[in-house]
Design a protein around this motif. Structure first.
Motif, PDB file in Angstrom:
ATOM      1  N   ALA B  34       0.834  -1.211   0.000  1.00 26.32           N
ATOM      2  CA  ALA B  34       0.000   0.000   0.000  1.00 26.32           C
ATOM      3  C   ALA B  34       0.868   1.261   0.000  1.00 26.32           C
ATOM      4  CB  ALA B  34      -0.929  -0.020   1.211  1.00 26.32           C
ATOM      5  N   ASN B  35       1.927   1.269   0.804  1.00 27.95           N
ATOM      6  CA  ASN B  35       2.831   2.421   0.844  1.00 27.95           C
ATOM      7  C   ASN B  35       3.488   2.646  -0.512  1.00 27.95           C
ATOM      8  OD1 ASN B  35       2.743   3.360   3.562  1.00 27.95           O
ATOM      9  ND2 ASN B  35       3.794   1.513   4.190  1.00 27.95           N
ATOM     10  N   ASP B  36       3.908   1.540  -1.116  1.00 30.25           N
ATOM     11  CA  ASP B  36       4.593   1.651  -2.405  1.00 30.25           C
ATOM     12  C   ASP B  36       3.618   2.119  -3.492  1.00 30.25           C
ATOM     13  OD1 ASP B  36       7.101   1.582  -3.398  1.00 30.25           O
ATOM     14  OD2 ASP B  36       7.117  -0.539  -3.923  1.00 30.25           O
ATOM     15  N   ALA B  52       0.015  -0.238 -10.452  1.00 26.97           N
ATOM     16  CA  ALA B  52       0.887   0.166  -9.332  1.00 26.97           C
ATOM     17  C   ALA B  52       1.167  -1.032  -8.427  1.00 26.97           C
ATOM     18  CB  ALA B  52       0.221   1.284  -8.548  1.00 26.97           C
ATOM     19  N   ARG B  53       0.144  -1.835  -8.182  1.00 26.00           N
ATOM     20  CA  ARG B  53       0.334  -3.025  -7.334  1.00 26.00           C
ATOM     21  C   ARG B  53       1.353  -3.977  -7.958  1.00 26.00           C
ATOM     22  NH1 ARG B  53      -4.100  -7.388  -7.812  1.00 26.00           N
ATOM     23  NH2 ARG B  53      -2.733  -7.821  -9.578  1.00 26.00           N
ATOM     24  N   ASN B  54       1.243  -4.186  -9.272  1.00 28.87           N
ATOM     25  CA  ASN B  54       2.179  -5.093  -9.937  1.00 28.87           C
ATOM     26  C   ASN B  54       3.614  -4.569  -9.893  1.00 28.87           C
ATOM     27  OD1 ASN B  54       0.106  -6.819 -10.409  1.00 28.87           O
ATOM     28  ND2 ASN B  54      -0.191  -6.215 -12.547  1.00 28.87           N
ATOM     29  N   LEU B  55       3.749  -3.255  -9.997  1.00 26.77           N
ATOM     30  CA  LEU B  55       5.096  -2.659  -9.909  1.00 26.77           C
ATOM     31  C   LEU B  55       5.679  -2.870  -8.513  1.00 26.77           C
ATOM     32  CD1 LEU B  55       4.677   0.753 -11.796  1.00 26.77           C
ATOM     33  CD2 LEU B  55       6.166  -1.151 -12.460  1.00 26.77           C
ATOM     34  N   ALA B  56       4.824  -2.686  -7.516  1.00 27.24           N
ATOM     35  CA  ALA B  56       5.270  -2.865  -6.119  1.00 27.24           C
ATOM     36  C   ALA B  56       5.653  -4.321  -5.870  1.00 27.24           C
ATOM     37  CB  ALA B  56       4.173  -2.423  -5.160  1.00 27.24           C
ATOM     38  N   PHE B  57       4.853  -5.230  -6.398  1.00 33.04           N
ATOM     39  CA  PHE B  57       5.102  -6.663  -6.200  1.00 33.04           C
ATOM     40  C   PHE B  57       6.402  -7.093  -6.895  1.00 33.04           C
ATOM     41  CE2 PHE B  57       4.139 -11.176  -7.532  1.00 33.04           C
ATOM     42  CZ  PHE B  57       4.354 -11.723  -6.280  1.00 33.04           C
ATOM     43  N   LYS B  58       6.661  -6.498  -8.045  1.00 29.89           N
ATOM     44  CA  LYS B  58       7.853  -6.840  -8.825  1.00 29.89           C
ATOM     45  C   LYS B  58       9.133  -6.629  -8.011  1.00 29.89           C
ATOM     46  CE  LYS B  58       9.166  -6.234 -13.611  1.00 29.89           C
ATOM     47  NZ  LYS B  58       9.152  -5.334 -14.740  1.00 29.89           N
ATOM     48  N   LYS B  59       9.081  -5.670  -7.095  1.00 30.81           N
ATOM     49  CA  LYS B  59      10.269  -5.365  -6.284  1.00 30.81           C
ATOM     50  C   LYS B  59      10.653  -6.514  -5.348  1.00 30.81           C
ATOM     51  CE  LYS B  59       9.836  -0.349  -5.905  1.00 30.81           C
ATOM     52  NZ  LYS B  59       9.676   0.686  -4.880  1.00 30.81           N
ATOM     53  N   PHE B  60       9.733  -7.438  -5.125  1.00 31.15           N
ATOM     54  CA  PHE B  60      10.037  -8.574  -4.254  1.00 31.15           C
ATOM     55  C   PHE B  60      10.860  -9.639  -4.975  1.00 31.15           C
ATOM     56  CE2 PHE B  60       6.899  -6.549  -1.678  1.00 31.15           C
ATOM     57  CZ  PHE B  60       7.201  -6.920  -0.382  1.00 31.15           C
ATOM     58  N   GLY B  61      11.082  -9.422  -6.276  1.00 31.37           N
ATOM     59  CA  GLY B  61      11.938 -10.355  -7.019  1.00 31.37           C
ATOM     60  C   GLY B  61      11.160 -11.472  -7.682  1.00 31.37           C
ATOM     61  N   VAL B  62      11.896 -12.354  -8.371  1.00 25.33           N
ATOM     62  CA  VAL B  62      11.240 -13.394  -9.174  1.00 25.33           C
ATOM     63  C   VAL B  62      10.453 -14.403  -8.335  1.00 25.33           C
ATOM     64  CG1 VAL B  62      12.603 -13.383 -11.297  1.00 25.33           C
ATOM     65  CG2 VAL B  62      13.493 -14.564  -9.295  1.00 25.33           C
ATOM     66  N   PHE B  63      10.865 -14.587  -7.101  1.00 19.56           N
ATOM     67  CA  PHE B  63      10.162 -15.561  -6.261  1.00 19.56           C
ATOM     68  C   PHE B  63       9.016 -14.934  -5.472  1.00 19.56           C
ATOM     69  CE2 PHE B  63      14.452 -17.425  -6.753  1.00 19.56           C
ATOM     70  CZ  PHE B  63      14.073 -18.571  -7.440  1.00 19.56           C
ATOM     71  N   GLY B  64       8.747 -13.680  -5.740  1.00 21.63           N
ATOM     72  CA  GLY B  64       7.637 -13.005  -5.065  1.00 21.63           C
ATOM     73  C   GLY B  64       7.806 -13.001  -3.560  1.00 21.63           C
ATOM     74  N   PHE B  65       6.771 -13.451  -2.857  1.00 20.84           N
ATOM     75  CA  PHE B  65       6.810 -13.416  -1.387  1.00 20.84           C
ATOM     76  C   PHE B  65       7.466 -14.663  -0.789  1.00 20.84           C
ATOM     77  CE2 PHE B  65       2.637 -10.979  -2.063  1.00 20.84           C
ATOM     78  CZ  PHE B  65       3.265  -9.752  -2.022  1.00 20.84           C
ATOM     79  N   MET B  66       7.880 -15.600  -1.640  1.00 20.37           N
ATOM     80  CA  MET B  66       8.344 -16.898  -1.135  1.00 20.37           C
ATOM     81  C   MET B  66       9.485 -16.798  -0.115  1.00 20.37           C
ATOM     82  SD  MET B  66       6.303 -19.007  -2.289  1.00 20.37           S
ATOM     83  CE  MET B  66       6.946 -20.620  -2.014  1.00 20.37           C
ATOM     84  N   ASP B  67      10.489 -15.969  -0.424  1.00 22.47           N
ATOM     85  CA  ASP B  67      11.625 -15.820   0.496  1.00 22.47           C
ATOM     86  C   ASP B  67      11.172 -15.286   1.845  1.00 22.47           C
ATOM     87  OD1 ASP B  67      13.574 -16.765  -1.075  1.00 22.47           O
ATOM     88  OD2 ASP B  67      14.284 -14.815  -1.799  1.00 22.47           O
ATOM     89  N   VAL B  68      10.280 -14.294   1.779  1.00 19.41           N
ATOM     90  CA  VAL B  68       9.784 -13.687   3.015  1.00 19.41           C
ATOM     91  C   VAL B  68       9.013 -14.734   3.827  1.00 19.41           C
ATOM     92  CG1 VAL B  68       8.387 -11.808   3.968  1.00 19.41           C
ATOM     93  CG2 VAL B  68       9.625 -11.455   1.842  1.00 19.41           C
ATOM     94  N   VAL B  69       8.169 -15.512   3.141  1.00 22.19           N
ATOM     95  CA  VAL B  69       7.370 -16.536   3.821  1.00 22.19           C
ATOM     96  C   VAL B  69       8.273 -17.593   4.460  1.00 22.19           C
ATOM     97  CG1 VAL B  69       5.669 -18.394   3.458  1.00 22.19           C
ATOM     98  CG2 VAL B  69       5.338 -16.188   2.352  1.00 22.19           C
ATOM     99  N   ASP B  70       9.229 -18.101   3.665  1.00 23.75           N
ATOM    100  CA  ASP B  70      10.134 -19.149   4.175  1.00 23.75           C
ATOM    101  C   ASP B  70      10.914 -18.679   5.396  1.00 23.75           C
ATOM    102  OD1 ASP B  70       9.337 -20.804   2.234  1.00 23.75           O
ATOM    103  OD2 ASP B  70      11.108 -20.618   0.968  1.00 23.75           O
ATOM    104  N   ASN B  71      11.446 -17.475   5.287  1.00 25.63           N
ATOM    105  CA  ASN B  71      12.260 -16.972   6.398  1.00 25.63           C
ATOM    106  C   ASN B  71      11.432 -16.621   7.622  1.00 25.63           C
ATOM    107  OD1 ASN B  71      15.202 -16.808   5.582  1.00 25.63           O
ATOM    108  ND2 ASN B  71      14.160 -16.044   3.783  1.00 25.63           N
TER     109      ASN B  71
END
Lengths: 112, 230
Positions: B34-36, B52-71
């Motif tokens: 939302a901030n982005d 805008a949402r897709n641009l913001a999501f793109k910043k999370f990289g090719v794996f999307g939220f996966m790294d954040v979720v795993d960690n």
């Protein structure tokens, strides 16, 4: 900065340092602050920031506060007492590392 | 331009579609997106919400939220282990250490007897059956709560999945345990080893099956400041 690996190991230190200067910060704010302070040279990726924040939180270095802002919840991170001690030690470590690197990069040989 | 309530709801849905199952993490990612998005709108007000949402999501990289979720899962597992340890160490200090010693002595006497292997079966089976019953009861309770609130919290998931892990752990160990016992003779070091193992297993089971699920509301309130706000 071209080589992101250079700051990858320092990410936790950057986060701790920023939080030691401010009462509390949220994830997006941290990314923006780093961008401003480094004049756009350093970009913390979202995929690296949150894992680092969650790790620091699980280790007890950070505590969280949630505030309703506009129509959504915002999670703020704050340093704990343990986190403040860790910040000092991490900064010392980083300073030592920088000094060593400087010595290596511009050695003043004394052959006596 | 500010994000609307409806768009926030759509961001929650978006995180769920990208395998972020837990509400605590969804909330943090929704605020970030939302901030982005709002920052993109400041630069270019003509951007649509989706763009805008897709641009913001793109910043999370090719794996999307996966790294954040795993960690996040790794970090929370660490926290869960710490909770287990905090509750567990009480059993090795006064006054509870007396109960620990009694359990150990009873197991040692049972496993050292000529019916030692039957006791192994009995204790393992007993814990497994109790775990299964507990699993069914707690799962139902959790399901009702989730239908009512529509939210899943990571720590809550770990607390209730540990029950399933407990059953699994015992089922895969029942046969090898007996085989070791049978080959080791009746009174030997293995009786002490088994008594120690089952004492620890009983304490672990009690904490993971009873204490943590019973304390879950209190723990969720401690870990998630937003828990009582939603």
């Amino acid at each position: 900065m071209g080589n992101s690996k250079l700051y990858k190991g320092s990410l936790s230190t950057i986060i701790l340092k920023l939080l030691s200067e401010t009462e509390k910060m949220y994830g997006y704010e941290i990314t923006q602050k780093v961008k401003i302070l480094s004049h756009g040279e350093l970009t913390i990726t979202e995929g690296a920031l949150y894992p680092a924040l969650h790790k620091l939180e699980a280790e007890g270095f950070l505590e969280v506060e949630v505030v309703k802002v506009d129509n959504r919840f915002r999670k703020y991170y704050k340093l704990t007492e343990k986190g403040a001690t860790e910040t000092t030690s991490k900064l010392e470590e980083l300073n030592d590392y920088i000094k060593t690197m400087q010595a290596l990069m511009s050695p003043s040989f004394n052959l006596q | 331009m500010k994000i609307t309530e409806q768009q926030i709801e759509s961001l929650y849905k978006f995180t769920r579609q990208h395998y972020v199952e837990h509400y605590d993490l969804q909330t943090e990612l929704v605020d970030h997106l939302a901030n982005d998005i709002e920052s993109f709108w400041e630069e270019n007000p003509n951007l649509s919400f989706i763009e805008a949402r897709n641009l913001a999501f793109k910043k999370f990289g090719v794996f999307g939220f996966m790294d954040v979720v795993d960690n996040k899962l790794k970090a929370m597992n660490k926290r869960y282990a710490k909770l287990l340890w905090d509750f567990g160490k009480e059993w090795f200090a006064l006054p509870k250490i007396v109960i620990t010693l009694i359990i150990f002595i009873v197991f040692l006497m049972c496993f050292s007897s000529q019916y030692g292997s039957y006791f192994i079966y009995g204790v393992t089976g007993g814990i497994a059956i109790y775990s299964l019953v507990k699993f069914i009861v707690l799962k139902r309770k959790l399901k009702i709560k989730r239908i009512k609130t529509g939210r899943i919290w990571l720590l809550e998931d770990l607390i209730f999945n540990a029950v399933a892990m407990n059953v699994f752990f015992l089922i895969i160990h029942i046969r090898p345990s007996l085989e070791i016992m049978e080959s080791a003779g009746v009174i030997s070091w293995s009786s002490i080893g088994f008594a120690l193992f089952f004492t620890l297993a009983s304490i672990y089971s009690y904490i993971s099956l009873n204490v943590l699920p019973e304390e879950s509301e209190k723990l969720l309130n401690q870990v998630y400041p937003e828990y009582k706000m939603v």
